[in-house]
Design a protein around this motif. Structure first.
Motif, PDB file in Angstrom:
ATOM      1  N   ARG A  92       0.787  -1.244   0.000  1.00 34.32           N
ATOM      2  CA  ARG A  92       0.000   0.000   0.000  1.00 34.32           C
ATOM      3  C   ARG A  92       0.810   1.281   0.000  1.00 34.32           C
ATOM      4  O   ARG A  92       1.633   1.504  -0.883  1.00 34.32           O
ATOM      5  CB  ARG A  92      -0.982  -0.025   1.165  1.00 34.32           C
ATOM      6  N   THR A  93       0.624   2.113   1.031  1.00 34.85           N
ATOM      7  CA  THR A  93       1.172   3.470   1.023  1.00 34.85           C
ATOM      8  C   THR A  93       2.698   3.497   0.924  1.00 34.85           C
ATOM      9  O   THR A  93       3.263   4.439   0.397  1.00 34.85           O
ATOM     10  CB  THR A  93       0.769   4.215   2.292  1.00 34.85           C
ATOM     11  N   THR A  94       3.371   2.456   1.431  1.00 38.38           N
ATOM     12  CA  THR A  94       4.829   2.455   1.417  1.00 38.38           C
ATOM     13  C   THR A  94       5.365   2.602   0.004  1.00 38.38           C
ATOM     14  O   THR A  94       6.427   3.169  -0.207  1.00 38.38           O
ATOM     15  CB  THR A  94       5.379   1.136   1.982  1.00 38.38           C
ATOM     16  N   SER A  95       4.612   2.082  -0.948  1.00 35.47           N
ATOM     17  CA  SER A  95       5.103   2.057  -2.317  1.00 35.47           C
ATOM     18  C   SER A  95       5.384   3.446  -2.855  1.00 35.47           C
ATOM     19  O   SER A  95       6.189   3.613  -3.754  1.00 35.47           O
ATOM     20  CB  SER A  95       4.081   1.378  -3.206  1.00 35.47           C
ATOM     21  N   ARG A  96       4.690   4.437  -2.323  1.00 33.83           N
ATOM     22  CA  ARG A  96       4.881   5.776  -2.876  1.00 33.83           C
ATOM     23  C   ARG A  96       5.918   6.588  -2.095  1.00 33.83           C
ATOM     24  O   ARG A  96       6.390   7.598  -2.544  1.00 33.83           O
ATOM     25  CB  ARG A  96       3.548   6.518  -2.902  1.00 33.83           C
ATOM     26  N   SER A  97       6.277   6.118  -0.878  1.00 32.40           N
ATOM     27  CA  SER A  97       7.301   6.833  -0.125  1.00 32.40           C
ATOM     28  C   SER A  97       8.672   6.507  -0.707  1.00 32.40           C
ATOM     29  O   SER A  97       8.798   5.650  -1.563  1.00 32.40           O
ATOM     30  CB  SER A  97       7.237   6.430   1.347  1.00 32.40           C
ATOM     31  N   LEU A  98       9.691   7.177  -0.232  1.00 28.99           N
ATOM     32  CA  LEU A  98      10.981   7.071  -0.907  1.00 28.99           C
ATOM     33  C   LEU A  98      11.998   6.205  -0.161  1.00 28.99           C
ATOM     34  O   LEU A  98      13.149   6.565  -0.026  1.00 28.99           O
ATOM     35  CB  LEU A  98      11.567   8.467  -1.140  1.00 28.99           C
ATOM     36  N   GLY A  99      11.562   5.065   0.321  1.00 33.25           N
ATOM     37  CA  GLY A  99      12.521   4.155   0.946  1.00 33.25           C
ATOM     38  C   GLY A  99      13.508   3.675  -0.090  1.00 33.25           C
ATOM     39  O   GLY A  99      13.128   3.289  -1.174  1.00 33.25           O
ATOM     40  N   LEU A 100      14.788   3.707   0.219  1.00 36.21           N
ATOM     41  CA  LEU A 100      15.789   3.340  -0.771  1.00 36.21           C
ATOM     42  C   LEU A 100      16.528   2.092  -0.329  1.00 36.21           C
ATOM     43  O   LEU A 100      16.615   1.791   0.838  1.00 36.21           O
ATOM     44  CB  LEU A 100      16.795   4.479  -0.936  1.00 36.21           C
ATOM     45  N   VAL A 101      17.046   1.374  -1.313  1.00 35.93           N
ATOM     46  CA  VAL A 101      17.813   0.198  -0.958  1.00 35.93           C
ATOM     47  C   VAL A 101      19.054   0.129  -1.838  1.00 35.93           C
ATOM     48  O   VAL A 101      19.023   0.488  -3.008  1.00 35.93           O
ATOM     49  CB  VAL A 101      16.965  -1.079  -1.090  1.00 35.93           C
ATOM     50  N   GLY A 102      20.182  -0.300  -1.233  1.00 36.05           N
ATOM     51  CA  GLY A 102      21.363  -0.639  -2.009  1.00 36.05           C
ATOM     52  C   GLY A 102      22.141   0.538  -2.570  1.00 36.05           C
ATOM     53  O   GLY A 102      21.637   1.634  -2.737  1.00 36.05           O
ATOM     54  N   GLU A 103      23.410   0.252  -2.871  1.00 33.14           N
ATOM     55  CA  GLU A 103      24.269   1.212  -3.540  1.00 33.14           C
ATOM     56  C   GLU A 103      24.284   0.865  -5.010  1.00 33.14           C
ATOM     57  O   GLU A 103      23.977  -0.249  -5.394  1.00 33.14           O
ATOM     58  CB  GLU A 103      25.684   1.081  -2.977  1.00 33.14           C
ATOM     59  N   ARG A 104      24.668   1.840  -5.869  1.00 31.40           N
ATOM     60  CA  ARG A 104      24.819   1.481  -7.267  1.00 31.40           C
ATOM     61  C   ARG A 104      26.094   0.672  -7.443  1.00 31.40           C
ATOM     62  O   ARG A 104      27.014   0.768  -6.637  1.00 31.40           O
ATOM     63  CB  ARG A 104      24.821   2.718  -8.140  1.00 31.40           C
ATOM     64  N   LEU A 105      26.125  -0.113  -8.539  1.00 28.04           N
ATOM     65  CA  LEU A 105      27.256  -1.023  -8.736  1.00 28.04           C
ATOM     66  C   LEU A 105      28.416  -0.302  -9.425  1.00 28.04           C
ATOM     67  O   LEU A 105      28.359   0.896  -9.669  1.00 28.04           O
ATOM     68  CB  LEU A 105      26.806  -2.239  -9.533  1.00 28.04           C
ATOM     69  N   SER A 106      29.484  -1.065  -9.750  1.00 27.48           N
ATOM     70  CA  SER A 106      30.710  -0.461 -10.276  1.00 27.48           C
ATOM     71  C   SER A 106      30.505   0.150 -11.654  1.00 27.48           C
ATOM     72  O   SER A 106      29.516  -0.117 -12.334  1.00 27.48           O
ATOM     73  CB  SER A 106      31.810  -1.518 -10.348  1.00 27.48           C
ATOM     74  N   LEU A 107      31.497   0.958 -12.070  1.00 30.17           N
ATOM     75  CA  LEU A 107      31.427   1.701 -13.327  1.00 30.17           C
ATOM     76  C   LEU A 107      31.236   0.763 -14.517  1.00 30.17           C
ATOM     77  O   LEU A 107      30.416   1.018 -15.415  1.00 30.17           O
ATOM     78  CB  LEU A 107      32.708   2.515 -13.494  1.00 30.17           C
TER      79      LEU A 107
END
Lengths: 268, 88
Positions: A92-107
């Motif tokens: 539900r509502t969580t989907s629109r909030s901005l919880g983030l996960v993970g770092e971006r990977l290498s170049l």
């Protein structure tokens, strides 16, 4: 050691079953002659010289999926829609909030992905748009297209994907519009028939005896499959947007996702 | 060896290898490796579908079973931890 013995036992059993099947335990496979049902399907899937009761769709599998058994496929689409609704309802509502996960990977990984993502989308478009001519179709195209945002999600992170404009709300809108379009394509001939005062069927593609309405059977000089190409395009959009929605939601970090669900097991 | 026999041999080899990959996926306690074994099984199945002349199925199977499904499993592994606990 025990695992290897178990594995070898299973392999041996499968080998025995396969050999029994090969020797004819299930009857002669494949049958040597073309059965009547197959003949009827092949004859009616593409028949430009007699445009009644045909799909105008050279790819017989797609003709069966979206025309002969069109109602099955519509219900299949509804089941897929329902499954995704269930997943999204959990968050539900969580989907629109901005919880983030993970770092971006290498170049290196990021640049390789940057090259491959457009290619994935091109293959997806070709699969969906050629669905009436070559193997493939709406679901196949949509599933291939969905790989692109999912890979981008893992490689670049959720934030970057949102910045690029692949947002929850947009995916939701695309999916719902595509489903409405599928429904309208199915009901189109019926509505036109009522307006014009002639007989027509739900999911009608080309004209039938007593119901002459047809979707355009050609695009320039290429067979379009009538309603089949429309179904393929809309199904591809619905499937791609549906998968994207689910993955955008699943990529939320545990904390954000759980905060909204606290107490629900006790009926709050 | 004629083409039909070669086809059957390829089907047999891919089938047996896929059975082995499935068993390893079930038994492995390292879940990430189990996911890779599962992806190997899917790849072999995609090959089988192709040899058995079902290109429509191949197209959707490759995208779902080799692309989306392992990624979903990897996302889940990230949440639940990589190693299965013994004796619970």
């Amino acid at each position: 050691m025990r695992n290897v013995v178990v594995a070898l036992a299973v392999v041996f059993t499968v080998l025995l079953l396969a050999y029994a099947t090969y020797l004819g335990a299930l009857g002669p496979i494949p049958p040597n002659d073309l059965r009547e049902l197959a003949k009827a399907l092949l004859e009616r899937s593409y028949r430009p010289w007699n445009p009644f009761n045909t799909s105008m769709c050279p790819e017989a599998v797609t003709a069966v999926v979206w025309d002969f058994r069109g109602l099955d496929t519509v219900f299949e689409t509804v089941v897929f829609y329902g499954a995704i609704v269930a997943t999204l309802a959990l968050y539900r509502t969580t989907s629109r909030s901005l919880g983030l996960v993970g770092e971006r990977l290498s170049l290196i990984v990021r640049y390789a992905t940057l090259v491959s993502v457009p290619m994935i989308l091109i293959v997806a478009a070709a699969t969906a748009l050629h669905g009436q001519l070559t193997p493939g179709g709406g679901f196949q195209g949509g599933a291939i297209a969905a790989v692109a945002p999912v890979v981008a999600l893992v490689v670049f992170g959720r934030r970057k994907l949102l910045d690029l404009g692949v947002t929850y709300v947009k995916a939701l809108i695309v999916r719902n519009l595509a489903l409405v379009a599928i429904a309208l394509t199915a009901l189109g001939p019926l509505i036109a028939g009522i307006v014009l005062g002639i007989d027509a069927y739900v999911l009608q593609n080309q004209g039938k005896v007593g119901a002459p309405l047809s979707y355009p059977p050609w695009i320039l000089d290429v067979p379009s499959g009538g309603s089949v190409i429309l179904f393929n395009i809309f199904e591809a959009l619905a499937v791609a947007a549906g998968f994207t929605l689910v993955f955008l939601t699943l990529a939320l970090d545990e904390e954000t996702a759980r905060r909204e669900l606290v107490g629900e097991d006790r009926g709050w | 060896m004629d083409a039909a026999t070669l086809c059957l041999a390829m089907i047999g080899f891919a089938s047996l290898l896929s059975v082995f990959a499935t068993i390893m996926a079930v038994l492995d306690r390292d879940l990430l490796r189990a996911a890779l074994f599962s992806a190997l099984q899917s790849t072999l199945y995609a090959f089988l579908f192709y040899v058995l002349m079902a290109p429509d199925i191949v197209l959707v199977y490759v995208a779902v079973a080799v692309g989306i499904y392992p990624l979903l499993i990897v996302l889940l592994i990230k949440k639940v931890g990589r190693f299965e606990e013994v004796g619970r």
